[in-house]
Design a protein around this motif. Sequence first.
Motif, PDB file in Angstrom:
ATOM      1  N   ILE A 155       0.774  -1.188   0.026  1.00 46.29           N
ATOM      2  CA  ILE A 155       0.130   0.263   0.001  1.00 46.29           C
ATOM      3  C   ILE A 155       0.765   1.158  -0.057  1.00 46.29           C
ATOM      4  N   ALA A 156       0.436   2.288  -0.269  1.00 45.81           N
ATOM      5  CA  ALA A 156       1.040   3.366  -0.371  1.00 45.81           C
ATOM      6  C   ALA A 156       1.316   4.146   1.187  1.00 45.81           C
ATOM      7  N   PRO A 157       2.392   5.084   1.363  1.00 42.01           N
ATOM      8  CA  PRO A 157       2.627   5.442   2.468  1.00 42.01           C
ATOM      9  C   PRO A 157       1.402   6.468   3.332  1.00 42.01           C
ATOM     10  N   SER A 158       0.511   6.838   2.314  1.00 39.84           N
ATOM     11  CA  SER A 158      -0.344   7.878   2.737  1.00 39.84           C
ATOM     12  C   SER A 158      -1.469   6.943   3.356  1.00 39.84           C
ATOM     13  N   ALA A 159      -1.683   5.825   2.833  1.00 42.64           N
ATOM     14  CA  ALA A 159      -2.552   4.986   3.625  1.00 42.64           C
ATOM     15  C   ALA A 159      -2.056   4.322   4.854  1.00 42.64           C
TER      16      ALA A 159
END
Length: 409
Positions: A155-159
């Motif tokens: 998953i992306a770091p923002s998630a």
Amino acid sequence: MNKSNNGAAKKRRWLIGGLAVVALAAILWASYRPRPLDVETASVAEGRFEQVIEEDGQLRLQQRYLVTAPTAAQLQRPAIKVGDAVKAGDVVAVLAPNAPGMIDARTRSVLQQRVGSADAAVAAARANVQRAQAALAQATLEAERSAQLAKDNFIAPSARDQSRLAREAAAQALKAAQAEQAAAGHAASEARAALGRAEPSGAAQGSTPGLWSLKSPVDGRVLKLHKDSSEPVQAGAPLLEIGDTGAMEAVIDVLSGDAPRIAVGAAVQLSTGRNQPPLAGTVARVDPVAFTKTSALGIEEQRVNVTVALKAPPEELQKLGDGFRVDARITISANDGALLVPSAALVRQGEGWQVFVVEGGKARARTVTFSDRNADSAWVKDGLKAGETVILYPGSGMRDGQPVKSRKS
């Protein structure tokens, strides 16, 4: 022979008649001659002349302590009486909390409903805390899972950051729920306390929790009880007075016209009653302010208080008390070796004075001058000598040269 007898008889008659006339004259003179007047006398002598001011006053304590109620409370019945001796630190009064006011049935019912409402609010707050705890647990799992997935690049770091912020928000929500639960608990306790005032308690049934003992500030004696029974008192209400009767002073009120003549340190003698020895003292203070006092004759006078320090030992003052009346004799001036004549011997003569001196059994008028006088005697300056006898209370009928018969006063 007859002529010689007649001459002798005639001479005898003349002699008898002359003797009768002389006897009658002697009787008339003895009857109508001036008789010595019986008078009271005193001697002129040297002594101590004092100018004094005589007034009455009263004794008072040097220090008086008033014990008051520090707060509104219920005063317990005092166990001490006026005159009792107390030591510093002795309990002189006991206060108990005031009893709560009575509550009617309607108010009691309202308070009971408020308790129920508060209990319900506590239950709701407890449920909110449990829900917040569950939300926090779920947010924590989601944050841990997102951190692992982000680490494996699934998953992306923002998630990952979003799941972490969600966990922090859940933690803050739990704290808020716990605070609401505490507030609801306090509100419930307050409601129960309000209801408790309507119900019989241990204090109302005879127990006395939370007593407050008031102690004596000094060694002394109880002078006055302002409250001699159990009763409610307000904050600042006077309860009793305490003082040391062995440390007293006298206060004498004098005319304002006499006050400037009184010096600090002047000798004072105080009389406390019949057959009682006088108390010695000195003037300690002359007040700088006067007050108006109505005399026994109904005349308004300006008076000034004079404070007298007593020289008597404390054990002698213990026999007296606060407010006792005294007769004071304040010495204004004193002179030794003064020639003194009783004031009762002085008679007005125009603008001056005279006395009647006994000389050869007769009253002789003598003009005198004096330096000063008081109620008892006058300090003679000129006109008399020591040892001479003067007539007391001569009266308006006394004349110069009148025969007198002296008796000592």
